[in-house]
Design a protein around this motif. Structure first.
Motif, PDB file in Angstrom:
ATOM      1  N   GLN A   1       0.808  -1.221   0.000  1.00 11.68           N
ATOM      2  CA  GLN A   1       0.000   0.000   0.000  1.00 11.68           C
ATOM      3  C   GLN A   1       0.842   1.272   0.000  1.00 11.68           C
ATOM      4  OE1 GLN A   1      -2.517  -0.834   3.430  1.00 11.68           O
ATOM      5  NE2 GLN A   1      -4.188  -1.344   2.019  1.00 11.68           N
ATOM      6  N   ARG A   2       1.983   1.227   0.682  1.00 12.53           N
ATOM      7  CA  ARG A   2       2.831   2.433   0.764  1.00 12.53           C
ATOM      8  C   ARG A   2       4.262   2.038   0.419  1.00 12.53           C
ATOM      9  NH1 ARG A   2       3.009   7.663   2.790  1.00 12.53           N
ATOM     10  NH2 ARG A   2       0.814   7.617   3.285  1.00 12.53           N
TER      11      ARG A   2
ATOM     12  N   CYS B   1       6.128   2.570   5.561  1.00 13.82           N
ATOM     13  CA  CYS B   1       6.029   1.894   4.266  1.00 13.82           C
ATOM     14  C   CYS B   1       5.857   0.389   4.486  1.00 13.82           C
ATOM     15  CB  CYS B   1       7.289   2.150   3.436  1.00 13.82           C
ATOM     16  SG  CYS B   1       7.507   3.896   3.009  1.00 13.82           S
TER      17      CYS B   1
ATOM     18  N   LEU C   1      -1.641   3.968  -5.119  1.00 10.18           N
ATOM     19  CA  LEU C   1      -0.685   3.582  -4.071  1.00 10.18           C
ATOM     20  C   LEU C   1       0.066   4.808  -3.549  1.00 10.18           C
ATOM     21  CD1 LEU C   1       0.703   0.399  -5.809  1.00 10.18           C
ATOM     22  CD2 LEU C   1      -0.572   0.438  -3.663  1.00 10.18           C
ATOM     23  N   ALA C   2       0.281   4.831  -2.231  1.00 11.39           N
ATOM     24  CA  ALA C   2       1.059   5.920  -1.634  1.00 11.39           C
ATOM     25  C   ALA C   2       2.548   5.603  -1.781  1.00 11.39           C
ATOM     26  CB  ALA C   2       0.697   6.059  -0.167  1.00 11.39           C
ATOM     27  N   HIS C   3       3.384   6.662  -1.711  1.00  9.00           N
ATOM     28  CA  HIS C   3       4.823   6.412  -1.833  1.00  9.00           C
ATOM     29  C   HIS C   3       5.617   7.446  -1.055  1.00  9.00           C
ATOM     30  CE1 HIS C   3       4.679   9.742  -4.651  1.00  9.00           C
ATOM     31  NE2 HIS C   3       5.988   9.843  -4.465  1.00  9.00           N
ATOM     32  N   THR C   4       6.845   7.106  -0.771  1.00 14.27           N
ATOM     33  CA  THR C   4       7.824   8.025  -0.195  1.00 14.27           C
ATOM     34  C   THR C   4       9.102   7.847  -0.997  1.00 14.27           C
ATOM     35  OG1 THR C   4       6.892   7.788   2.003  1.00 14.27           O
ATOM     36  CG2 THR C   4       9.151   8.596   1.874  1.00 14.27           C
TER      37      THR C   4
ATOM     38  N   GLU D   1       7.801   6.670   7.616  1.00 17.20           N
ATOM     39  CA  GLU D   1       6.634   6.823   6.739  1.00 17.20           C
ATOM     40  C   GLU D   1       5.747   5.584   6.729  1.00 17.20           C
ATOM     41  OE1 GLU D   1       5.851   9.620   5.090  1.00 17.20           O
ATOM     42  OE2 GLU D   1       7.579  10.659   5.949  1.00 17.20           O
TER      43      GLU D   1
ATOM     44  N   LYS E   1       0.923   6.366  -8.349  1.00 14.11           N
ATOM     45  CA  LYS E   1      -0.219   7.256  -8.036  1.00 14.11           C
ATOM     46  C   LYS E   1      -1.462   6.826  -8.816  1.00 14.11           C
ATOM     47  CE  LYS E   1       2.427  11.511  -7.219  1.00 14.11           C
ATOM     48  NZ  LYS E   1       2.890  12.719  -7.934  1.00 14.11           N
TER      49      LYS E   1
END
Ligand SMILES: [Fe+2]
Length: 382
Positions: A30-31, A87, A58-61, A85, A54
């Protein structure tokens, strides 16, 4: 004899980079921590990967500070960001350095401790988070391999970390991405792929499953590295080099490597030099040394490089292959000596000691002494 062969799921083809998000969804992520480097960011590939995440929701760092020959600090910083974060998966987008840092971060966030704790073979005890690797160079093979190479600055040493846990879940290989590389990087990384194929083919741990990949990788690279270096838009050559690099990666991941990489890691821990260039300087000298250990295998390498039909003598074919590699490296502008790339007052005795301890030395086809390694360094220097 029992043999094992490890490989990730492989998605290969033009524009495959657009399958990153969907692939992470299948892995339940998910991240995503995205590990990349400034050069790849400047070429636009990091953004393409992030946009795809995106689009898939999906979220990202982003951790994009990976350098050539990355050290332990980058692993520490990447792992801290992953935890901060929250992740749950790791994406590597870049050359071998970015992919190796991505893998090393995945080790730390799931196994704890420091990356130095995992140096050597099979030291990882807990499963890693889902990982996807997208190579932007055709050379390292890290997208399919069970290797991660990280520098320990305290010991001035490239640590070789080998574990089946490091084989990514999915390798996404997009030849289109290779079109933004300059000719120097194309040449150096391609020569790295050739050294992977050759070291894996003559390794004492080679198997029929690694041989088929090693030989095809060498065929493809021998035919396509010159045109791929000559033109950044020659997509056909890029496709062949992407496949060559990946197949060489599958071969060496399972057959391991030899003295070229053990010695190259010893140099790379002390000098900021491109890995592929060092390998191409060392390769012909190590091949000459190893020739008597496996004349038939070196003859096959020679045949692929043009010796077929010229002689029936295996040693002669092997020597033909070594000459052919020297001329290939010369044609694409690779340096010929360690002196030429700027090794100042090298302590070859110390470097030979380091090389003998490297995990890659174990599978070299010929027994190697400290004196042998020092002599090989000296030959490659002048
Ligand atoms: Fe390599």
């Amino acid at each position: 004899m029992i043999t094992k062969f490890m490989a990730p799921e492989i998605i290969f083809g033009d524009h495959a980079i657009h399958q990153i998000g969907e692939s992470f969804l299948r892995l339940g992520a998910q991240r995503i921590l995205v590990v990349s480097d400034p050069g790849v960011k400047a070429a636009g590939w990091t953004e393409q990967a992030v946009n795809n995440l995106k689009e898939t929701g999906l979220a990202h760092t982003l951790y994009e500070k990976v350098t050539t020959n990355p050290g332990t600090d980058q692993v520490i910083n990447g792992a801290a960001l992953y935890r901060e974060e929250k992740c749950d998966a790791v994406l590597g987008v870049g050359g071998g350095s970015a992919l190796d840092v991505a893998k090393a971060v995945a080790i730390i966030v799931s196994n704890g401790g420091a990356i130095e704790d995992y140096e050597g073979v099979d030291r990882i005890h807990s499963p890693l988070p889902p990982t996807i690797m997208v190579p932007t160079t055709a050379g390292s093979g890290s997208e399919v391999s069970q290797f991660s190479i990280i520098i320990d600055p305290k010991r001035k040493k490239k640590m070789t970390i080998v574990s089946k846990s490091l084989v990514p879940d999915i390798a996404i290989v997009d030849p289109f991405v290779l079109m933004t590389k300059d000719h120097l990087l194309t040449a150096a990384t391609g020569l790295d792929a050739i050294s992977h194929a050759i070291e894996a083919y003559v390794s004492v741990a080679a198997t029929p499953l690694t041989d088929v990949h090693a030989l095809n990788a060498l065929k493809l690279a021998a035919a396509n590295l010159r045109p791929s270096t000559a033109s950044h838009t020659n997509l056909e050559a890029k496709r062949s080099m992407a496949m060559a690099s990946m197949q060489a990666g599958l071969a060496f991941s399972n057959a391991i490597l030899g003295a070229v990489h053990a010695m190259s890691h010893a140099i790379g821990g002390r000098y900021e030099l491109p890995h592929g260039e060092i390998n191409s300087i060392l390769l012909p000298h190590v091949m000459e040394f190893n020739l008597i250990a496996s004349p038939s295998r070196f003859a096959e390498i020679g045949d692929i490089l043009g010796a077929a039909g010229s002689t029936e003598n295996e040693m002669e074919k092997g020597r033909f292959g070594i000459r052919a590699l020297r001329s290939l490296a010369g044609d694409i502008g690779a340096p010929k000596t360690l002196k030429e790339v700027g090794l100042n007052n090298p302590d070859f005795h110390k470097m030979a000691e380091t090389a003998l301890e490297d995990a890659c030395m174990v599978t070299n086809p010929r027994d190697v002494t400290l004196q042998d390694v020092e002599a090989l360094f000296l030959k490659a220097y002048e």
